[in-house]
Design an enzyme around this catalytic site. Structure first.
Site, PDB file in Angstrom:
ATOM      1  N   LYS A  60       5.975  10.012  15.944  1.00 54.81           N
ATOM      2  CA  LYS A  60       4.998   9.100  15.340  1.00 54.81           C
ATOM      3  C   LYS A  60       4.783   7.884  16.219  1.00 54.81           C
ATOM      4  O   LYS A  60       3.666   7.362  16.344  1.00 54.81           O
ATOM      5  CB  LYS A  60       5.450   8.667  13.945  1.00 54.81           C
ATOM      6  CG  LYS A  60       4.384   7.808  13.250  1.00 54.81           C
ATOM      7  CD  LYS A  60       4.719   7.467  11.827  1.00 54.81           C
ATOM      8  CE  LYS A  60       3.547   6.679  11.206  1.00 54.81           C
ATOM      9  NZ  LYS A  60       3.833   6.242   9.833  1.00 54.81           N
ATOM     10  N   ALA A  97       0.822  -1.210   0.000  1.00 58.61           N
ATOM     11  CA  ALA A  97       0.000   0.000   0.000  1.00 58.61           C
ATOM     12  C   ALA A  97       0.857   1.262   0.000  1.00 58.61           C
ATOM     13  O   ALA A  97       0.751   2.101  -0.902  1.00 58.61           O
ATOM     14  CB  ALA A  97      -0.932  -0.021   1.207  1.00 58.61           C
ATOM     15  N   ILE A  98       1.734   1.394   0.986  1.00 54.40           N
ATOM     16  CA  ILE A  98       2.544   2.608   1.100  1.00 54.40           C
ATOM     17  C   ILE A  98       3.602   2.647   0.006  1.00 54.40           C
ATOM     18  O   ILE A  98       3.767   3.649  -0.706  1.00 54.40           O
ATOM     19  CB  ILE A  98       3.202   2.692   2.489  1.00 54.40           C
ATOM     20  CG1 ILE A  98       2.131   2.716   3.587  1.00 54.40           C
ATOM     21  CG2 ILE A  98       4.094   3.921   2.579  1.00 54.40           C
ATOM     22  CD1 ILE A  98       1.128   3.833   3.480  1.00 54.40           C
ATOM     23  N   SER A 131      -3.015  -0.375  11.259  1.00 59.03           N
ATOM     24  CA  SER A 131      -2.266  -1.403  10.512  1.00 59.03           C
ATOM     25  C   SER A 131      -2.200  -2.741  11.226  1.00 59.03           C
ATOM     26  O   SER A 131      -2.337  -3.793  10.589  1.00 59.03           O
ATOM     27  CB  SER A 131      -0.852  -0.897  10.217  1.00 59.03           C
ATOM     28  OG  SER A 131      -0.153  -0.620  11.411  1.00 59.03           O
ATOM     29  N   GLU A 161       3.593  -6.516  13.832  1.00 58.07           N
ATOM     30  CA  GLU A 161       4.779  -5.669  13.892  1.00 58.07           C
ATOM     31  C   GLU A 161       4.880  -5.009  15.277  1.00 58.07           C
ATOM     32  O   GLU A 161       4.878  -3.791  15.409  1.00 58.07           O
ATOM     33  CB  GLU A 161       4.676  -4.600  12.797  1.00 58.07           C
ATOM     34  CG  GLU A 161       5.901  -3.766  12.579  1.00 58.07           C
ATOM     35  CD  GLU A 161       5.649  -2.659  11.552  1.00 58.07           C
ATOM     36  OE1 GLU A 161       6.627  -2.199  10.966  1.00 58.07           O
ATOM     37  OE2 GLU A 161       4.486  -2.279  11.348  1.00 58.07           O
ATOM     38  N   ASN A 218       1.596   5.098  17.705  1.00 57.72           N
ATOM     39  CA  ASN A 218       1.631   3.704  17.252  1.00 57.72           C
ATOM     40  C   ASN A 218       1.890   2.700  18.371  1.00 57.72           C
ATOM     41  O   ASN A 218       1.367   1.581  18.357  1.00 57.72           O
ATOM     42  CB  ASN A 218       2.713   3.529  16.179  1.00 57.72           C
ATOM     43  CG  ASN A 218       2.243   3.983  14.815  1.00 57.72           C
ATOM     44  OD1 ASN A 218       1.046   4.024  14.548  1.00 57.72           O
ATOM     45  ND2 ASN A 218       3.172   4.328  13.939  1.00 57.72           N
TER      46      ASN A 218
END
Length: 322
Positions: free
Chosen positions: A204, A10-11, A273, A285, A208
């Site tokens: 960030k 996707a990214i 995600s 992850e 997350n």
């Protein structure tokens, strides 16, 4: 300038599509049905109400693509070490490696200074495989704020945001960073270079580190998490722990935990995600997102009990999936 996007999901797919559309020579490494579709008909890029097909050279590994000027690695952080043999043929004497991944990177404490200088992150880089193979002088740090998805093989759809930060681990404002910044900006991204990429990475991470495991464990979308008082309180506590660890490292924190969560309200009922990964049975992850923060907190003497509990739970969940 030759650029390869290693991991054109996707990214990575969005980055490759925009670069190719802007006229930059770009190749991609992908796999499975996604790779086959790109090879057969090109990469379909959907942006708002438009759709465009861009042609990119696509392969299953780097052997046929040759050495590159930049390799943008858009993989899950826990997949990078295992992917190195497929990536290594892309690397020449001057190749710059740009890990466009979430979480604390393996190079974070290289020449960091202070009592944590040279600290190795066991969960992020087991057996120091990345540290052994990759000279940090090759690395250009990267923080990605993009939202995209692959609704079907060979198709990438931009969902929102288009912000990218680049920075040298040594804090310099280099010519190679500026070249890539200008290239990404010409492709339509809001891209800036920073002399403090570690602070950008950590800012960030504040969202997350707690939000991803909570979503994966509860199977809740972002709006439901933010609307649940008890879960929101737990999240704020975990995020404050991440901020405390960042402060102990001397990093520049841009937002409070509450401000960081409020940014997510406009996104609505999105699946973060790690929730997407758990629903599709993919590896989780968690290593670079939360386990690394726990390890750093312990070494720095900063209590992280909430984040440690979340990490233990998501680690067990990840083992059940494997």
């Amino acid at each position: 300038m030759k650029i390869c996007v290693f991991g054109a999901g996707a990214i990575g797919g969005l980055i490759a599509a925009r670069l190719a559309a802007s006229g930059t020579p770009v190749s991609v490494v992908a796999r499975g049905a996604h790779l086959q579709a790109i090879q057969r008909r090109g990469l379909i890029w959907r942006e708002r109400d438009s759709e465009r097909i861009v042609r990119v050279e696509a392969a299953a590994d780097g052997k046929s693509l040759g050495t590159q000027d930049y390799v943008i690695v858009s993989l899950k952080s826990n997949a990078f070490a295992a992917a190195w043999p497929a990536l290594e043929p892309l690397i020449g004497e001057q190749t710059v490696i740009v890990p466009a991944m979430n979480g604390v990177p393996w190079w974070f404490f290289h020449r960091f200074g202070g009592k944590l200088a040279g600290m190795t992150l066991d969960d992020v880089d087991p057996h120091a495989r990345l540290a052994t193979h990759i000279d940090v002088a090759r690395v250009l740090g990267c923080v990605i704020y993009l939202s995209a998805r692959v609704p079907e093989p060979g198709v990438v759809e931009h969902m929102g945001r288009e912000d990218i930060e680049l920075g040298e681990p040594d804090g310099s404002m280099s010519a190679r960073a500026e070249r890539l910044r200008a290239c990404l900006a010409s492709a339509g991204f809001t891209c800036r270079a920073t002399a403090d990429i570690r602070s950008a990475i950590w800012n960030k991470l504040i969202g997350n580190a707690g939000l991803n495991p909570v979503a994966a464990l509860t199977h809740a979308t972002l709006d439901r998490i933010l609307d649940d008082h008890g879960v929101r309180t737990l999240l704020l506590t975990a995020m404050d722990e991440v901020i405390a660890v960042g402060n102990s490292l001397g990093l520049k924190i841009r937002q409070t935990a509450s401000e960081r969560l409020e940014m997510g309200r406009s996104l609505g009922a999105v699946e973060v995600s790690m929730l997407q990964d758990i629903k599709q049975g993919r590896p989780l992850e968690y290593e670079a997102l939360c386990a690394a923060v726990v390890q750093i907190g312990e070494r720095a003497g900063i209590p992280v009990p909430t984040l440690r509990a979340l990490t233990a739970l998501i680690r067990l969940r990840a083992r059940q999936l494997s």
